[in-house]
Design a protein around this motif. Structure first.
Motif, PDB file in Angstrom:
ATOM      1  N   ASP A 110      26.911  24.471  40.290  1.00  0.00           N
ATOM      2  CA  ASP A 110      28.233  23.495  40.010  1.00  0.00           C
ATOM      3  C   ASP A 110      29.995  24.490  40.261  1.00  0.00           C
ATOM      4  O   ASP A 110      29.661  25.632  41.108  1.00  0.00           O
ATOM      5  CB  ASP A 110      28.354  23.791  38.722  1.00  0.00           C
ATOM      6  N   GLU A 111      30.829  24.143  39.969  1.00  0.00           N
ATOM      7  CA  GLU A 111      31.665  24.463  41.061  1.00  0.00           C
ATOM      8  C   GLU A 111      32.387  26.044  40.192  1.00  0.00           C
ATOM      9  O   GLU A 111      32.731  26.971  41.099  1.00  0.00           O
ATOM     10  CB  GLU A 111      33.342  23.261  39.825  1.00  0.00           C
ATOM     11  N   ALA A 112      31.966  26.304  38.488  1.00  0.00           N
ATOM     12  CA  ALA A 112      32.135  26.998  38.153  1.00  0.00           C
ATOM     13  C   ALA A 112      30.989  28.364  39.187  1.00  0.00           C
ATOM     14  O   ALA A 112      32.063  29.826  39.290  1.00  0.00           O
ATOM     15  CB  ALA A 112      31.632  27.552  36.943  1.00  0.00           C
ATOM     16  N   GLU A 113      30.372  28.468  39.656  1.00  0.00           N
ATOM     17  CA  GLU A 113      28.987  29.858  40.722  1.00  0.00           C
ATOM     18  C   GLU A 113      29.696  29.356  41.536  1.00  0.00           C
ATOM     19  O   GLU A 113      29.731  30.556  42.279  1.00  0.00           O
ATOM     20  CB  GLU A 113      27.654  29.261  40.442  1.00  0.00           C
ATOM     21  N   VAL A 114      30.395  28.377  42.144  1.00  0.00           N
ATOM     22  CA  VAL A 114      30.531  27.978  43.858  1.00  0.00           C
ATOM     23  C   VAL A 114      31.666  29.468  43.903  1.00  0.00           C
ATOM     24  O   VAL A 114      31.955  30.367  44.455  1.00  0.00           O
ATOM     25  CB  VAL A 114      31.223  26.749  44.219  1.00  0.00           C
ATOM     26  N   ARG A 115      32.493  28.847  42.617  1.00  0.00           N
ATOM     27  CA  ARG A 115      34.068  30.012  42.141  1.00  0.00           C
ATOM     28  C   ARG A 115      33.830  31.597  42.448  1.00  0.00           C
ATOM     29  O   ARG A 115      33.892  32.528  42.529  1.00  0.00           O
ATOM     30  CB  ARG A 115      34.686  29.484  41.133  1.00  0.00           C
ATOM     31  N   LYS A 116      32.584  31.811  41.862  1.00  0.00           N
ATOM     32  CA  LYS A 116      32.200  33.095  41.226  1.00  0.00           C
ATOM     33  C   LYS A 116      31.847  33.771  42.827  1.00  0.00           C
ATOM     34  O   LYS A 116      32.200  34.838  42.929  1.00  0.00           O
ATOM     35  CB  LYS A 116      30.970  33.279  40.100  1.00  0.00           C
ATOM     36  N   LEU A 117      30.656  32.332  44.068  1.00  0.00           N
ATOM     37  CA  LEU A 117      30.469  33.650  44.313  1.00  0.00           C
ATOM     38  C   LEU A 117      31.367  33.996  46.051  1.00  0.00           C
ATOM     39  O   LEU A 117      31.347  34.804  46.147  1.00  0.00           O
ATOM     40  CB  LEU A 117      29.174  32.417  44.921  1.00  0.00           C
ATOM     41  N   THR A 118      32.779  32.801  45.230  1.00  0.00           N
ATOM     42  CA  THR A 118      33.163  33.433  47.072  1.00  0.00           C
ATOM     43  C   THR A 118      34.708  34.420  46.185  1.00  0.00           C
ATOM     44  O   THR A 118      34.871  35.237  47.210  1.00  0.00           O
ATOM     45  CB  THR A 118      34.460  32.085  47.407  1.00  0.00           C
ATOM     46  N   ASP A 119      34.753  34.158  45.098  1.00  0.00           N
ATOM     47  CA  ASP A 119      35.591  35.481  44.837  1.00  0.00           C
ATOM     48  C   ASP A 119      34.698  36.575  44.727  1.00  0.00           C
ATOM     49  O   ASP A 119      34.903  38.426  45.360  1.00  0.00           O
ATOM     50  CB  ASP A 119      35.592  35.227  43.022  1.00  0.00           C
ATOM     51  N   ALA A 120      33.432  36.602  45.103  1.00  0.00           N
ATOM     52  CA  ALA A 120      32.721  38.520  45.333  1.00  0.00           C
ATOM     53  C   ALA A 120      32.193  37.913  46.916  1.00  0.00           C
ATOM     54  O   ALA A 120      33.242  39.638  47.291  1.00  0.00           O
ATOM     55  CB  ALA A 120      31.126  38.232  45.010  1.00  0.00           C
ATOM     56  N   PHE A 121      32.873  37.406  47.789  1.00  0.00           N
ATOM     57  CA  PHE A 121      33.340  37.641  48.916  1.00  0.00           C
ATOM     58  C   PHE A 121      34.709  37.978  49.332  1.00  0.00           C
ATOM     59  O   PHE A 121      34.131  38.585  49.857  1.00  0.00           O
ATOM     60  CB  PHE A 121      33.068  36.526  49.968  1.00  0.00           C
ATOM     61  N   GLU A 122      35.310  37.528  48.352  1.00  0.00           N
ATOM     62  CA  GLU A 122      36.840  37.983  48.761  1.00  0.00           C
ATOM     63  C   GLU A 122      36.973  39.065  47.963  1.00  0.00           C
ATOM     64  O   GLU A 122      37.364  39.688  49.231  1.00  0.00           O
ATOM     65  CB  GLU A 122      37.589  36.750  47.872  1.00  0.00           C
ATOM     66  N   LYS A 123      36.359  39.890  47.166  1.00  0.00           N
ATOM     67  CA  LYS A 123      36.482  40.762  46.615  1.00  0.00           C
ATOM     68  C   LYS A 123      36.190  41.680  47.762  1.00  0.00           C
ATOM     69  O   LYS A 123      36.168  43.157  48.084  1.00  0.00           O
ATOM     70  CB  LYS A 123      35.420  40.833  45.391  1.00  0.00           C
ATOM     71  N   PHE A 124      34.267  41.786  48.668  1.00  0.00           N
ATOM     72  CA  PHE A 124      34.179  42.707  48.921  1.00  0.00           C
ATOM     73  C   PHE A 124      35.096  43.022  50.184  1.00  0.00           C
ATOM     74  O   PHE A 124      35.548  44.084  50.629  1.00  0.00           O
ATOM     75  CB  PHE A 124      32.780  41.488  49.650  1.00  0.00           C
ATOM     76  N   ALA A 125      36.399  41.696  50.967  1.00  0.00           N
ATOM     77  CA  ALA A 125      36.124  41.318  51.857  1.00  0.00           C
ATOM     78  C   ALA A 125      37.685  42.305  51.466  1.00  0.00           C
ATOM     79  O   ALA A 125      37.903  42.953  52.475  1.00  0.00           O
ATOM     80  CB  ALA A 125      36.678  40.492  52.519  1.00  0.00           C
ATOM     81  N   GLN A 126      38.249  42.141  50.942  1.00  0.00           N
ATOM     82  CA  GLN A 126      39.456  42.980  49.880  1.00  0.00           C
ATOM     83  C   GLN A 126      39.221  44.409  50.066  1.00  0.00           C
ATOM     84  O   GLN A 126      39.965  45.281  50.331  1.00  0.00           O
ATOM     85  CB  GLN A 126      39.606  42.565  48.741  1.00  0.00           C
ATOM     86  N   GLY A 127      37.604  44.308  49.519  1.00  0.00           N
ATOM     87  CA  GLY A 127      37.446  45.937  48.994  1.00  0.00           C
ATOM     88  C   GLY A 127      37.197  46.784  50.812  1.00  0.00           C
ATOM     89  O   GLY A 127      37.994  47.862  50.864  1.00  0.00           O
ATOM     90  N   CYS A 128      36.839  46.171  51.740  1.00  0.00           N
ATOM     91  CA  CYS A 128      36.864  46.422  53.285  1.00  0.00           C
ATOM     92  C   CYS A 128      38.341  46.936  53.490  1.00  0.00           C
ATOM     93  O   CYS A 128      38.700  47.989  54.064  1.00  0.00           O
ATOM     94  CB  CYS A 128      36.212  45.679  54.480  1.00  0.00           C
ATOM     95  N   GLU A 129      39.295  45.554  53.767  1.00  0.00           N
ATOM     96  CA  GLU A 129      40.751  46.160  54.125  1.00  0.00           C
ATOM     97  C   GLU A 129      40.981  47.003  52.912  1.00  0.00           C
ATOM     98  O   GLU A 129      41.835  48.323  54.304  1.00  0.00           O
ATOM     99  CB  GLU A 129      41.012  44.891  53.805  1.00  0.00           C
ATOM    100  N   LYS A 130      41.030  47.717  51.701  1.00  0.00           N
ATOM    101  CA  LYS A 130      41.531  48.488  51.482  1.00  0.00           C
ATOM    102  C   LYS A 130      40.913  50.012  51.147  1.00  0.00           C
ATOM    103  O   LYS A 130      41.688  50.937  51.891  1.00  0.00           O
ATOM    104  CB  LYS A 130      41.543  48.182  50.509  1.00  0.00           C
ATOM    105  N   ARG A 131      39.980  50.171  52.356  1.00  0.00           N
ATOM    106  CA  ARG A 131      39.559  51.435  52.270  1.00  0.00           C
ATOM    107  C   ARG A 131      39.586  51.527  54.187  1.00  0.00           C
ATOM    108  O   ARG A 131      39.456  52.442  53.858  1.00  0.00           O
ATOM    109  CB  ARG A 131      38.096  51.644  51.602  1.00  0.00           C
ATOM    110  N   SER A 132      39.067  50.650  54.431  1.00  0.00           N
ATOM    111  CA  SER A 132      38.397  50.992  55.880  1.00  0.00           C
ATOM    112  C   SER A 132      40.011  50.157  56.934  1.00  0.00           C
ATOM    113  O   SER A 132      39.189  49.699  57.921  1.00  0.00           O
ATOM    114  CB  SER A 132      37.245  50.115  56.094  1.00  0.00           C
ATOM    115  N   GLY A 133      40.923  49.259  56.658  1.00  0.00           N
ATOM    116  CA  GLY A 133      41.597  48.355  57.103  1.00  0.00           C
ATOM    117  C   GLY A 133      42.108  48.842  58.690  1.00  0.00           C
ATOM    118  O   GLY A 133      41.876  47.957  59.186  1.00  0.00           O
ATOM    119  N   GLU A 134      42.536  50.207  58.529  1.00  0.00           N
ATOM    120  CA  GLU A 134      42.866  50.862  59.785  1.00  0.00           C
ATOM    121  C   GLU A 134      41.879  50.526  61.119  1.00  0.00           C
ATOM    122  O   GLU A 134      42.417  50.417  62.111  1.00  0.00           O
ATOM    123  CB  GLU A 134      43.272  52.251  59.841  1.00  0.00           C
TER     124      GLU A 134
END
Length: 510
Positions: free
Chosen positions: A167-191
């Motif tokens: 459902d839409e709630a589970e889709v949002r939870k999954l996309t949030d997880a992908f976004e958090k993963f990507a943001q973590g990579c940018e924060k820790r290893s962006g350079e």
């Protein structure tokens, strides 16, 4: 679960063997580019002229060094990146041929871990006798300025997110997880994120080739390592020596086609497992037919989606995502099938520890809850090498039927897992393209007919694209072929590495 992870499974059997090499530096010198008969590319003279200092690195028989490369090959004056190198010298007897660089795949697999844990001990003795066995951890991987994204606790949460949203709630939870993963990579290893492409690593390999004193690169690459080797040959065809590309990727495929093909590959591998399982008295999926076995697995995964089960780890229950990862981990090597049968039987008794253990091996999570940087580097390289498979959830939903056609068991989850690069903070620098390496010496491409991670048709495609490609086929199960029990395969590759004579194009082995 990341469907584009292509690592061969040495890590499952060997674990952390050889990881004491981190932090090594050197004693000894290396020839300049001119000494090897090859000129340094413009603006890179200082890198090709550097000296590798070798020293004992704490693992018996191995030396380590640190090599410098430009962070940005287009702007070499913008700073360096330090890359870890290890080698084990040729043991003799026989005249030394040169260096043999090895890479286990991934992207994100530690080549040094592979060298020290398997290749320098498990490759055929005649090969080890006449080659210095060498590995370089690719930029962003393991000992070479590794990409970091999430803490261990954060990764535990990430790996448990439902990848078959209902459902839409589970889709949002999954996309949030992908976004958090990507943001973590940018924060820790962006350079470093913009500079970890396969092309960058292939150029690093040429610097190392020169520093080792070799006029040509001799190389064995498995899985993603085939893409790396083919890229090297395309960039430097006159410097490509004896190249073995085992379990090949097809560089001409866009990400969505690659992911869908791999989905079909894991379905084929599961069918092989199921056909074997139903013949065993302890098969937890029944003893009647592969169709019934597939139905039983789908039902188990559906039940786990609805209600995860205990694993012995109070912070981690086994839901559908971790269970699916555990199953696909066992598809890489038929030797893991008995372990999978036991794990599935345990899950049916509400004991998720067996499948969790398989999933942890896939993610390279240790008993202390720490993850290797494998999955971080995997995403960083994949998302830089190709534009994303999908640009958002709507595109995934439209593609799900095709993925489910490719695999009724895994299709939906693999389709959603392919969305991860849509949220990546760095724009891709590569595109799908034919790789021809015109002018290169004969290149041996090895394909396994029921390979789950790199489907056989990819090896056929790469061998056909390469101007000098020679296809060697293993009719069997599992991921990659060299050193996995076929005397026919091993003899053909050994002869090529030792004598320079490739097998006849189209040669088939069992």
């Amino acid at each position: 679960m990341n469907t584009r992870r292509l690592l061969r499974t040495f890590a499952i059997g060997i674990g952390t063997a050889g990881l004491l090499a981190s932090g090594c530096s050197g004693g000894g010198s290396s020839p300049s580019a001119s000494a090897t008969g090859t000129a340094a590319p413009a603006g890179l003279d200082s890198y090709y002229a550097q000296k590798l200092s070798w020293r004992d690195c704490g693992v018996e028989g191995f030396e380590c060094a640190t090599m410098k490369a430009p962070k940005d090959y287009d702007k070499p004056s913008d700073g360096d990146i330090d890359l870890a190198v290890s080698r084990k010298k040729a043991t003799g007897p026989g005249k030394r041929i040169g260096s043999l660089l090895v890479n286990p795949g991934g992207p994100g697999g530690s080549a040094i871990g592979y060298l020290q844990g398997y290749a320098a001990l498990g490759y055929p003795a005649p090969v080890r006798a006449r080659y210095d066995m060498v590995a370089i951890d690719p930029r962003g991987v393991a000992r070479s300025e590794p990409v970091e994204c999430l803490t261990g606790k954060e990764m535990d949460a990430y790996t448990q997110v439902d990848q078959t949203p209902d459902d839409e709630a589970e889709v949002r939870k999954l996309t949030d997880a992908f976004e958090k993963f990507a943001q973590g990579c940018e924060k820790r290893s962006g350079e470093i994120l913009p500079y970890v492409s396969t092309v960058d690593t292939a150029r690093d390999m040429d610097v190392l080739r020169s520093l080792l004193g070799d006029g040509k690169l001799n190389y064995v690459g498995a899985s993603y390592g085939t893409f790396l080797g083919a890229t090297y040959a395309d960039l430097f065809p006159d410097r490509a020596g004896r190249l073995v590309l085992d379990g090949a990727m097809d560089p001409s495929l866009p990400a969505v086609d690659m992911n869908r093909d791999q989905t079909a590959g894991f379905e084929g591998a599961f069918q092989s497992f199921a056909a074997d399982c139903v013949k065993q008295p302890d098969c937890p999926l029944g003893t009647t037919s592969t169709a019934d076995a597939a139905t039983a697995l789908k039902q188990l995964l559906k039940d786990l989606d609805a209600e995860p089960i205990p694993t012995g780890d109070e912070d981690r229950k086994l839901g559908e995502s971790l269970a699916t990862t555990g199953v696909i981990a066992a598809m890489y090597d038929e030797a893991a099938w008995p372990q999978l049968r036991e794990a599935l039987e345990g899950a049916q008794r509400s004991d998720g520890s067996g499948l969790l253990s398989l999933a942890d091996s896939y993610y390279e999570r240790d008993l202390d809850g720490k993850y290797a940087n494998l999955m971080f580097a995997n995403a960083a390289v994949n998302c830089l090498d190709l534009p994303p498979a999908f640009d958002g959830p709507d595109a995934v939903e439209k593609a799900v039927p095709d993925f489910e056609k490719a695999s009724p068991v895994f299709g939906r989850g693999f389709a959603w897992a392919s969305l991860n690069c849509a949220y990546w903070p760095t724009k891709p620098t590569g595109t799908a393209h034919r790789t021809e390496a015109k002018g290169a010496a004969p290149i041996v491409v090895v394909g396994t007919t029921r390979d789950p991670a790199t489907p056989y048709k990819w090896s056929e495609a790469l061998a056909a694209q390469l101007d000098s490609g020679t296809l060697l086929t293993y009719d069997g199960d599992g991921h990659t072929a060299y050193g996995r029990g076929s005397d026919c395969i091993d003899t053909a590759i050994n002869t090529y590495l030792l004598e320079g004579t490739p097998p006849t194009d189209g040669k088939k082995c069992t």
